[in-house]
Design a protein around this motif. Structure first.
Motif, mmCIF file in Angstrom:
data_model
loop_
_atom_site.group_PDB
_atom_site.id
_atom_site.type_symbol
_atom_site.label_atom_id
_atom_site.label_comp_id
_atom_site.label_asym_id
_atom_site.label_seq_id
_atom_site.Cartn_x
_atom_site.Cartn_y
_atom_site.Cartn_z
ATOM 1 N N PRO B 30 2.712 13.881 2.280
ATOM 2 C CA PRO B 30 2.969 13.595 0.861
ATOM 3 C C PRO B 30 4.436 13.280 0.620
ATOM 4 C CG PRO B 30 1.581 15.527 1.091
ATOM 5 C CD PRO B 30 2.001 15.138 2.475
ATOM 6 N N ASP B 31 5.269 13.980 1.355
ATOM 7 C CA ASP B 31 6.693 13.803 1.162
ATOM 8 C C ASP B 31 7.146 12.383 1.488
ATOM 9 O OD1 ASP B 31 9.296 14.665 0.579
ATOM 10 O OD2 ASP B 31 9.698 14.853 2.739
ATOM 11 N N THR B 32 6.898 11.965 2.729
ATOM 12 C CA THR B 32 7.302 10.605 3.114
ATOM 13 C C THR B 32 6.565 9.556 2.287
ATOM 14 O OG1 THR B 32 5.795 10.969 4.954
ATOM 15 C CG2 THR B 32 8.135 10.821 5.477
ATOM 16 N N ARG B 33 5.322 9.837 2.007
ATOM 17 C CA ARG B 33 4.538 8.904 1.207
ATOM 18 C C ARG B 33 5.325 8.607 -0.069
ATOM 19 N NH1 ARG B 33 -0.887 11.330 -0.636
ATOM 20 N NH2 ARG B 33 -0.872 12.006 1.535
ATOM 21 N N GLN B 34 5.743 9.672 -0.670
ATOM 22 C CA GLN B 34 6.537 9.592 -1.882
ATOM 23 C C GLN B 34 7.752 8.682 -1.684
ATOM 24 O OE1 GLN B 34 6.299 11.601 -4.825
ATOM 25 N NE2 GLN B 34 8.113 10.610 -5.694
ATOM 26 N N ARG B 35 8.500 8.977 -0.628
ATOM 27 C CA ARG B 35 9.719 8.235 -0.364
ATOM 28 C C ARG B 35 9.445 6.751 -0.119
ATOM 29 N NH1 ARG B 35 12.679 9.653 4.176
ATOM 30 N NH2 ARG B 35 10.854 10.906 4.734
ATOM 31 N N VAL B 36 8.385 6.515 0.671
ATOM 32 C CA VAL B 36 8.053 5.130 0.977
ATOM 33 C C VAL B 36 7.666 4.370 -0.295
ATOM 34 C CG1 VAL B 36 6.400 3.642 2.142
ATOM 35 C CG2 VAL B 36 7.383 5.589 3.349
ATOM 36 N N MET B 37 6.815 4.989 -1.089
ATOM 37 C CA MET B 37 6.379 4.326 -2.303
ATOM 38 C C MET B 37 7.564 3.994 -3.194
ATOM 39 S SD MET B 37 3.388 3.798 -1.707
ATOM 40 C CE MET B 37 2.716 3.087 -3.214
ATOM 41 N N GLN B 38 8.473 4.936 -3.198
ATOM 42 C CA GLN B 38 9.706 4.746 -3.945
ATOM 43 C C GLN B 38 10.430 3.474 -3.483
ATOM 44 O OE1 GLN B 38 10.815 7.182 -6.234
ATOM 45 N NE2 GLN B 38 12.199 5.526 -6.855
ATOM 46 N N ALA B 39 10.585 3.399 -2.165
ATOM 47 C CA ALA B 39 11.282 2.254 -1.578
ATOM 48 C C ALA B 39 10.549 0.953 -1.870
ATOM 49 C CB ALA B 39 11.429 2.461 -0.076
ATOM 50 N N VAL B 40 9.219 1.019 -1.747
ATOM 51 C CA VAL B 40 8.395 -0.164 -2.027
ATOM 52 C C VAL B 40 8.668 -0.647 -3.443
ATOM 53 C CG1 VAL B 40 6.023 -0.928 -2.483
ATOM 54 C CG2 VAL B 40 6.544 0.353 -0.398
ATOM 55 N N GLN B 41 8.652 0.308 -4.347
ATOM 56 C CA GLN B 41 8.915 0.011 -5.750
ATOM 57 C C GLN B 41 10.263 -0.655 -5.952
ATOM 58 O OE1 GLN B 41 7.585 0.405 -8.951
ATOM 59 N NE2 GLN B 41 5.661 0.434 -7.822
ATOM 60 N N SER B 42 11.273 0.043 -5.515
ATOM 61 C CA SER B 42 12.627 -0.434 -5.815
ATOM 62 C C SER B 42 12.926 -1.760 -5.124
ATOM 63 C CB SER B 42 13.655 0.628 -5.426
ATOM 64 O OG SER B 42 13.742 0.710 -4.028
ATOM 65 N N ALA B 43 12.283 -1.985 -3.991
ATOM 66 C CA ALA B 43 12.531 -3.252 -3.299
ATOM 67 C C ALA B 43 11.623 -4.351 -3.832
ATOM 68 C CB ALA B 43 12.315 -3.073 -1.801
ATOM 69 N N GLY B 44 10.644 -3.965 -4.630
ATOM 70 C CA GLY B 44 9.688 -4.956 -5.136
ATOM 71 C C GLY B 44 8.919 -5.580 -3.977
ATOM 72 N N TYR B 45 8.576 -4.715 -3.042
ATOM 73 C CA TYR B 45 7.923 -5.215 -1.821
ATOM 74 C C TYR B 45 6.448 -5.559 -2.006
ATOM 75 C CZ TYR B 45 5.769 -5.019 2.790
ATOM 76 O OH TYR B 45 5.041 -5.289 3.907
ATOM 77 N N ARG B 46 6.077 -6.719 -1.505
ATOM 78 C CA ARG B 46 4.668 -7.125 -1.445
ATOM 79 C C ARG B 46 4.361 -7.558 -0.026
ATOM 80 N NH1 ARG B 46 2.701 -7.549 -6.291
ATOM 81 N NH2 ARG B 46 4.109 -8.008 -8.022
ATOM 82 N N PRO B 47 3.440 -6.872 0.617
ATOM 83 C CA PRO B 47 3.119 -7.236 2.008
ATOM 84 C C PRO B 47 2.745 -8.713 2.077
ATOM 85 C CG PRO B 47 1.931 -5.253 1.345
ATOM 86 C CD PRO B 47 2.612 -5.776 0.127
ATOM 87 N N ASN B 48 3.264 -9.390 3.051
ATOM 88 C CA ASN B 48 2.937 -10.791 3.264
ATOM 89 C C ASN B 48 1.512 -10.907 3.802
ATOM 90 O OD1 ASN B 48 2.547 -13.288 4.558
ATOM 91 N ND2 ASN B 48 4.758 -13.609 4.568
ATOM 92 N N GLN B 49 0.654 -11.442 2.967
ATOM 93 C CA GLN B 49 -0.748 -11.500 3.319
ATOM 94 C C GLN B 49 -1.009 -12.439 4.492
ATOM 95 O OE1 GLN B 49 -2.665 -9.346 1.597
ATOM 96 N NE2 GLN B 49 -4.291 -9.758 3.063
ATOM 97 N N LEU B 50 -0.169 -13.436 4.576
ATOM 98 C CA LEU B 50 -0.305 -14.396 5.666
ATOM 99 C C LEU B 50 -0.128 -13.668 7.001
ATOM 100 C CD1 LEU B 50 -0.878 -17.258 5.038
ATOM 101 C CD2 LEU B 50 1.527 -17.825 5.364
ATOM 102 N N ALA B 51 0.879 -12.816 7.038
ATOM 103 C CA ALA B 51 1.157 -12.060 8.259
ATOM 104 C C ALA B 51 0.043 -11.056 8.531
ATOM 105 C CB ALA B 51 2.490 -11.336 8.122
ATOM 106 N N ARG B 52 -0.391 -10.428 7.465
ATOM 107 C CA ARG B 52 -1.493 -9.477 7.601
ATOM 108 C C ARG B 52 -2.724 -10.145 8.191
ATOM 109 N NH1 ARG B 52 -2.236 -5.584 2.294
ATOM 110 N NH2 ARG B 52 -0.935 -3.918 3.110
ATOM 111 N N ASN B 53 -3.041 -11.262 7.601
ATOM 112 C CA ASN B 53 -4.226 -11.971 8.068
ATOM 113 C C ASN B 53 -4.064 -12.395 9.517
ATOM 114 O OD1 ASN B 53 -5.122 -11.675 5.490
ATOM 115 N ND2 ASN B 53 -4.990 -13.825 4.925
#
Lengths: 337, 337
Positions: B30-53
């Motif tokens: 839960p702890d890291t999850r929290q931190r990661v989500m935070q980072a995702v938020q502040s960076a405005g990160y969106r996984p590149n779907q092309l890469a995912r695919n």
DNA sequence: ATGAAAGCGCTAACAT
DNA sequence: ATGTTAGCGCTTTCAT
């Protein structure tokens, strides 16, 4: 799956050479080219497009946001988009939004995740929320057939809606039909306002005005046209003509008028907008404005393509010409009263 | 562009942890999850779907092959497909083939290059050439609304066309309309044959047969319905009823019949097939067979999804029920002659 | 003209 | 629970 590596082994060259042979044959000596093509053939090799796209960072796809694919006008526009897209080497991702903002957002997001390289919006909303600023500033975007309600400098491909409504209204006035009613679309739509303005233009020119009670809003569906017509027929003074802002509402209105035992156009004239295929087969044939639907789509896709290429557009606002199609649903009133 | 690496730095974790947080949060504290989500938020990160695919080897997209999106029936089917596809996490690539085999092939090829994970064909051709065997054996495929002419074990989702035509014909016979004519679609189409067989079924049951001269082929367009009707009206004995194999041809036929000064249904009854929206607004309203278009689409997409998941299908052949919709274009002949 | 090699951004097997 | 690392298949510098 056959990969480029297998082919390279087969041809006794490097993967780079295979890649080159396929994309820039002129960079490869005729001899190796020959050998590589041979290997490609015998291995039945097909480059993995997913890898290609990933590597190049482009999806070679565009999303089309449309309120409803099953709408006969939009589906023609989409056909046009699709044709041009194929010619440009792009695939079309269908984004039927059912008028829901959240679906619009979800599809538009594909532009941010690199699943699509551009967006074509056939409705009047964009961007969808403040957080979409990123979207708006990043993803190539073209608006077609409608106009974003709060203009913000996006390219628009649309019909000369105002001119078209003016011409249609003038046609009615020329038939000496002066007591007009209008069945509009949703009041917030810019094109509805444009068409209304065009109607006002023509009336003003004839020294007439539009009775506010004679303007009823529909939602572009047949049923809504039917219901709106019912409302208009209840009013003390029956209109001499009804201008419906699309053909489907006109068809609904015609059905309602017939139910009331009135004749078209002798008792009341009807005009539509779009010139969908049925317009030529209603009884009587429907007078309407022909929209070059496929061409609107093609034009929009071409503009988007230029945007994606980084080519500056010659013009941000493209307005296509309408054509007045006179059929039998409009005629001069015979029984003066 | 914000990448997973940037986020991982920001959160002080590895890229793997970021990836896990996003796809399998329960694997992360839960702890890291929290931190990661935070980072995702502040960076405005969106996984590149092309890469995912690319990484997962799946495009999360299906191609829909359709002869013409602007056809009101098909566009509804596509709507259904689209809805279900979205629910399954798949995008819909529009493949308007304009009836051309080469375009069909080109689009189908997207299945081989991993641009699409599956194919839905709304027409009756497949595979398109001997070299397509690879396609056919590799790419999940579902046939809908039509049936492959040379059956080869592909899943099919279709209406009970034969039953529907039988029911419709029976309805006409019940009205004592015995001299029937039929406006069919292209003769090679399996569903056309099914519907013809259904009509024969009903006639046979009544001890009647279909006059070969009373069967005219159209191409499912309004104009072809119009022309076919003209041909039927030229014959010495006028038919008492015309069964048109889609609503659009019925609409064309109605327009032709009116031009001849004949009344519907008093002089001649008309029936269609599909129950497109407009069928409820013609004059008179069109008796027809209602096809659950959206549902056909959804069903097809669901079957394709199962195929792509490797889940065996409960049944290869899915037949959806029709519904006879009686309106005013059919009635017992009044003036016996 | 051709090859070697470094990524593209993400996932997942394996290790800790 | 988290990190390390090896790819996925292709393109594209940079050398040679």
């Amino acid at each position: 799956m056959t990969t480029i590596r297998i082919v390279s082994k087969l041809a006794g060259v490097s993967t780079a050479t295979v890649s080159r042979t396929l994309k820039n044959p002129q960079l490869v000596s005729p001899d190796t080219r020959q050998r590589v093509m041979q290997a490609v053939q015998s291995a039945g090799y097909r480059p993995n497009q997913l890898a290609r796209n990933f590597s190049s960072g482009k999806a070679y796809a565009v999303v089309v946001l449309v309120p409803n694919v099953a709408n006969p006008f939009f589906s023609r526009v989409i056909r046009g988009i699709e044709q041009e897209a194929q010619a440009c080497g792009y695939a079309v991702l269908l984004g039927d939004t059912q008028g829901s903002v959240s679906r619009e957002q979800e599809y538009a997001r594909m532009g941010l995740t690199s699943q699509a390289d551009g967006l074509i919006q056939l409705d009047s909303r964009y961007p969808f929320s403040p957080e979409d600023r990123e979207l708006a500033s990043t993803v190539p975007f073209v608006n077609a057939c409608e106009r974003i309600t709060e203009p913000a400098g996006y390219p628009v491909v649309e019909l000369d809606n105002r001119g078209a409504a003016r011409a249609l209204t003038q046609h009615l006035l020329d038939l000496n039909l002066k007591r007009l009613a209008v069945i509009t679309g949703p009041a917030h739509s810019p094109i509805v306002r444009d068409r209304l303005a065009g109607t006002q233009d023509a009336l003003l020119g004839a020294g007439l005005t539009l009775d506010p009670a004679a303007v009823v809003a529909g939602d572009f569906s047949m049923q809504s046209g039917h219901d709106a017509a019912a409302q208009l027929l209840q009013q003390p003074q029956r209109p001499q003509a009804i201008f419906c802002m699309n053909d489907e509402m006109a068809i609904g209105a015609m059905s309602c008028i017939r139910k009331h035992g009135l004749r078209i156009p002798q008792d009341i004239a009807i005009a539509g907008f779009d010139n969908i295929e049925y317009a030529g087969f209603t009884e009587p044939g429907l007078t309407t404005i022909d929209q070059p639907a496929e061409q609107l789509g093609r034009q929009a896709m071409r503009a988007l393509y230029q945007l994606m290429q980084g080519t500056p557009l010659a013009q941000q606002h493209m307005m296509l010409p309408y054509r007045l199609v006179v059929r039998d649903s409009t005629a001069a009133i015979t029984d003066k009263k």
